[in-house]
Design a protein around this motif. Structure first.
Motif, PDB file in Angstrom:
ATOM      1  N   THR A  56      28.936  49.761  29.231  1.00 17.32           N
ATOM      2  CA  THR A  56      29.405  48.528  29.432  1.00 17.32           C
ATOM      3  C   THR A  56      30.755  48.311  29.195  1.00 17.32           C
ATOM      4  OG1 THR A  56      27.015  47.560  29.250  1.00 17.32           O
ATOM      5  CG2 THR A  56      29.078  46.156  28.974  1.00 17.32           C
ATOM      6  N   ASP A  57      31.306  48.725  28.081  1.00 13.59           N
ATOM      7  CA  ASP A  57      32.555  48.617  27.799  1.00 13.59           C
ATOM      8  C   ASP A  57      33.448  49.508  28.712  1.00 13.59           C
ATOM      9  OD1 ASP A  57      34.505  48.062  25.607  1.00 13.59           O
ATOM     10  OD2 ASP A  57      34.852  50.227  25.642  1.00 13.59           O
ATOM     11  N   GLN A  58      32.988  50.835  29.030  1.00 16.08           N
ATOM     12  CA  GLN A  58      33.974  51.632  30.165  1.00 16.08           C
ATOM     13  C   GLN A  58      33.983  50.953  31.431  1.00 16.08           C
ATOM     14  OE1 GLN A  58      33.042  55.577  30.079  1.00 16.08           O
ATOM     15  NE2 GLN A  58      34.358  56.203  31.636  1.00 16.08           N
ATOM     16  N   HIS A  59      32.749  50.549  31.903  1.00 18.67           N
ATOM     17  CA  HIS A  59      32.677  50.000  33.538  1.00 18.67           C
ATOM     18  C   HIS A  59      33.518  48.708  33.270  1.00 18.67           C
ATOM     19  CE1 HIS A  59      30.792  47.709  36.522  1.00 18.67           C
ATOM     20  NE2 HIS A  59      30.236  48.647  37.007  1.00 18.67           N
ATOM     21  N   SER A  60      33.257  47.636  32.361  1.00 14.91           N
ATOM     22  CA  SER A  60      34.110  46.490  32.461  1.00 14.91           C
ATOM     23  C   SER A  60      35.720  46.615  32.286  1.00 14.91           C
ATOM     24  CB  SER A  60      33.582  45.501  31.357  1.00 14.91           C
ATOM     25  OG  SER A  60      33.796  46.282  30.046  1.00 14.91           O
ATOM     26  N   ARG A  61      36.003  47.620  31.496  1.00 14.71           N
ATOM     27  CA  ARG A  61      37.359  48.057  31.337  1.00 14.71           C
ATOM     28  C   ARG A  61      37.998  48.728  32.767  1.00 14.71           C
ATOM     29  NH1 ARG A  61      40.638  48.899  27.132  1.00 14.71           N
ATOM     30  NH2 ARG A  61      42.329  50.325  27.224  1.00 14.71           N
ATOM     31  N   LEU A  62      37.323  49.502  33.517  1.00 11.04           N
ATOM     32  CA  LEU A  62      37.892  50.024  34.781  1.00 11.04           C
ATOM     33  C   LEU A  62      37.627  48.771  35.791  1.00 11.04           C
ATOM     34  CD1 LEU A  62      35.565  53.272  34.827  1.00 11.04           C
ATOM     35  CD2 LEU A  62      38.353  53.098  34.353  1.00 11.04           C
ATOM     36  N   TYR A  63      36.601  48.007  35.687  1.00  8.74           N
ATOM     37  CA  TYR A  63      36.571  46.816  36.609  1.00  8.74           C
ATOM     38  C   TYR A  63      37.678  45.887  36.372  1.00  8.74           C
ATOM     39  CZ  TYR A  63      34.310  43.253  39.809  1.00  8.74           C
ATOM     40  OH  TYR A  63      34.193  42.671  40.806  1.00  8.74           O
ATOM     41  N   ALA A  64      38.011  45.525  35.093  1.00  9.80           N
ATOM     42  CA  ALA A  64      39.298  44.777  34.972  1.00  9.80           C
ATOM     43  C   ALA A  64      40.463  45.292  35.099  1.00  9.80           C
ATOM     44  CB  ALA A  64      39.241  44.294  33.387  1.00  9.80           C
ATOM     45  N   MET A  65      40.654  46.555  35.103  1.00  7.70           N
ATOM     46  CA  MET A  65      41.836  47.280  35.313  1.00  7.70           C
ATOM     47  C   MET A  65      42.321  47.231  36.805  1.00  7.70           C
ATOM     48  SD  MET A  65      42.717  51.302  34.208  1.00  7.70           S
ATOM     49  CE  MET A  65      42.372  51.026  32.590  1.00  7.70           C
ATOM     50  N   PHE A  84      49.586  43.089  38.604  1.00  8.88           N
ATOM     51  CA  PHE A  84      50.883  43.242  38.039  1.00  8.88           C
ATOM     52  C   PHE A  84      51.489  44.550  38.641  1.00  8.88           C
ATOM     53  CE2 PHE A  84      49.349  41.172  33.954  1.00  8.88           C
ATOM     54  CZ  PHE A  84      50.247  40.503  33.858  1.00  8.88           C
ATOM     55  N   GLY A  85      50.417  45.256  39.388  1.00 10.41           N
ATOM     56  CA  GLY A  85      51.489  46.414  40.280  1.00 10.41           C
ATOM     57  C   GLY A  85      50.966  47.768  39.838  1.00 10.41           C
ATOM     58  N   PHE A  86      50.550  47.900  38.676  1.00 19.99           N
ATOM     59  CA  PHE A  86      50.442  49.133  37.961  1.00 19.99           C
ATOM     60  C   PHE A  86      49.137  49.058  37.065  1.00 19.99           C
ATOM     61  CE2 PHE A  86      52.677  46.765  34.849  1.00 19.99           C
ATOM     62  CZ  PHE A  86      52.456  47.141  33.641  1.00 19.99           C
ATOM     63  N   VAL A  87      48.802  50.278  36.855  1.00 17.59           N
ATOM     64  CA  VAL A  87      47.776  50.700  35.599  1.00 17.59           C
ATOM     65  C   VAL A  87      48.289  50.587  34.387  1.00 17.59           C
ATOM     66  CG1 VAL A  87      45.711  51.971  35.199  1.00 17.59           C
ATOM     67  CG2 VAL A  87      46.382  51.667  37.418  1.00 17.59           C
ATOM     68  N   PRO A  88      47.689  49.791  33.455  1.00 16.85           N
ATOM     69  CA  PRO A  88      48.060  49.868  32.139  1.00 16.85           C
ATOM     70  C   PRO A  88      47.979  51.173  31.468  1.00 16.85           C
ATOM     71  CG  PRO A  88      46.551  47.861  32.416  1.00 16.85           C
ATOM     72  CD  PRO A  88      46.712  48.570  33.798  1.00 16.85           C
ATOM     73  N   GLY A  89      48.959  51.695  30.719  1.00 15.90           N
ATOM     74  CA  GLY A  89      48.860  52.917  30.057  1.00 15.90           C
ATOM     75  C   GLY A  89      49.523  54.043  31.039  1.00 15.90           C
ATOM     76  N   SER A  90      50.026  53.742  32.136  1.00 12.35           N
ATOM     77  CA  SER A  90      50.319  54.598  33.084  1.00 12.35           C
ATOM     78  C   SER A  90      51.771  55.255  32.674  1.00 12.35           C
ATOM     79  CB  SER A  90      50.476  54.295  34.464  1.00 12.35           C
ATOM     80  OG  SER A  90      49.134  53.818  35.150  1.00 12.35           O
ATOM     81  N   GLU A  91      52.224  56.345  32.845  1.00 12.95           N
ATOM     82  CA  GLU A  91      53.237  57.060  32.163  1.00 12.95           C
ATOM     83  C   GLU A  91      54.448  56.840  33.206  1.00 12.95           C
ATOM     84  OE1 GLU A  91      52.766  60.647  30.612  1.00 12.95           O
ATOM     85  OE2 GLU A  91      51.526  60.305  28.875  1.00 12.95           O
ATOM     86  N   ASN A  92      54.023  57.274  34.503  1.00 16.55           N
ATOM     87  CA  ASN A  92      54.765  57.198  35.436  1.00 16.55           C
ATOM     88  C   ASN A  92      54.855  55.973  36.641  1.00 16.55           C
ATOM     89  OD1 ASN A  92      56.808  58.029  37.319  1.00 16.55           O
ATOM     90  ND2 ASN A  92      55.414  59.579  38.413  1.00 16.55           N
ATOM     91  N   VAL A  93      55.318  54.841  36.187  1.00 13.28           N
ATOM     92  CA  VAL A  93      55.305  53.674  36.967  1.00 13.28           C
ATOM     93  C   VAL A  93      56.599  53.683  37.780  1.00 13.28           C
ATOM     94  CG1 VAL A  93      55.133  51.258  36.698  1.00 13.28           C
ATOM     95  CG2 VAL A  93      53.997  52.624  35.222  1.00 13.28           C
TER      96      VAL A  93
END
Length: 302
Positions: free
Chosen positions: A224-233, A240-249
């Motif tokens: 549930t935690d992983q699924h909701s995190r990926l869905y919210a992402m 915002f146009g980018f994935v949080p935590g991405s190193e190469n934005v």
């Protein structure tokens, strides 16, 4: 299982510690006719009632039992009524058993301590305990008895009678406390015996089932935690146009004022269609709005 027993033991220990601190810092018998009973019973009953309500409120099974019962989908998938009633009764008994741990511990400890009971019942002890040679009315008798929990208010000639009354009340209170403990222990033991007798599973099969349910819940919570995190992402990325935590934005999206307003404010669960819900304002925006807007290139070099 072992986890339930451990949780119950922790709850009981915390309740005992809380009761001792509560008594030390707050309890002070008024030693006045009519007020002793109310004050003593309030200290006995009100914390126990609060602990009982908290026991229900903090149990996930309570909310699982009552949540979503008005959903039309729930009505379409309603199982056999008799089976449903049996299941509800079983879950309620389980929830109640866990919820009663703290209030019963509170009542048992306070009764064994005796102070609350002594305060509440002092004015109702037989007047014979301090002799019949005192030429006072019945109301004055009760007034004298009501003052017994407060040693500084008792005349020296009644100190022996006061000691006898306090000892009698402590005896009654402690006996009641131990009887309560005995009744609870016997009831819990018989409940487990009856549950085991009527269980369709063998002992080892029951242990396997308990282990399975525990592991399934843990894995479900992780999923549930992983699924909701990926869905919210996905919705965050669209906004915002980018994935949080991405190193190469390479670029970021600049939300408009209208979009900021669309995702701000109070959010309520909103049904999209017969099968799906919008969980938040951002979710609602991401589902309805097309992917466009103003983008800004990012400079990777410092």
């Amino acid at each position: 299982g072992k986890e339930a027993a451990t949780a119950n033991a922790v709850i009981a220990i915390l309740t005992i510690g809380g009761q001792q601190l509560f008594s030390f810092f707050t309890f002070s018998c008024p030693c006045h006719v009519g007020q002793n009973l109310i004050y003593g019973l309030a200290f006995l009953g009100v914390p126990a009632l609060i602990l009982l309500v908290l026991g229900y409120a903090l149990n996930n099974q309570t909310w699982r039992l009552v949540t979503g019962k008005r959903s039309p989908l729930q009505e379409q998938t309603t199982p056999n009524r008799l089976l449903q009633c049996k299941l509800i009764c079983f879950v309620l008994c389980s929830i109640t058993g866990r919820a009663l741990v703290a209030p019963v511990t509170w009542l048992a400890v306070t009764l064994i301590n005796g102070s609350y009971y002594v305060c509440a019942m002092s004015e109702y002890v037989s007047v014979d305990y301090y002799g019949t040679d005192l030429n006072v009315t019945a109301s004055e008798h009760r007034k004298i008895l009501a003052e017994f929990p407060c040693s500084q208010l008792v005349p020296p000639e009644l100190s022996r009678a006061r000691d006898e009354v306090i000892l009698l009340l402590r005896y009654q209170s402690q006996v009641a406390g131990w009887l309560l403990i005995a009744v609870v222990v016997i009831t819990v033991f018989l409940s487990y015996c009856l549950a085991s007798c009527f269980s369709p599973l063998s002992f080892l099969h029951f242990r396997y089932w308990s282990s399975y349910v525990h592991n399934e819940q843990e894995l479900f919570d992780e999923a549930t935690d992983q699924h909701s995190r990926l869905y919210a992402m996905q919705h965050i990325k669209k906004f915002f146009g980018f994935v949080p935590g991405s190193e190469n934005v390479k670029e970021i999206r600049i939300p408009s004022l209208r979009e900021w307003q669309a995702i701000s404010g109070l959010a309520f669960l909103k049904q999209m269609d017969k099968e799906h819900y919008d969980y938040s304002l951002l979710h609602d925006w991401a589902v309805k709005e097309p992917v466009d807007g103003k983008y800004l290139k990012t400079d990777e070099d410092p």
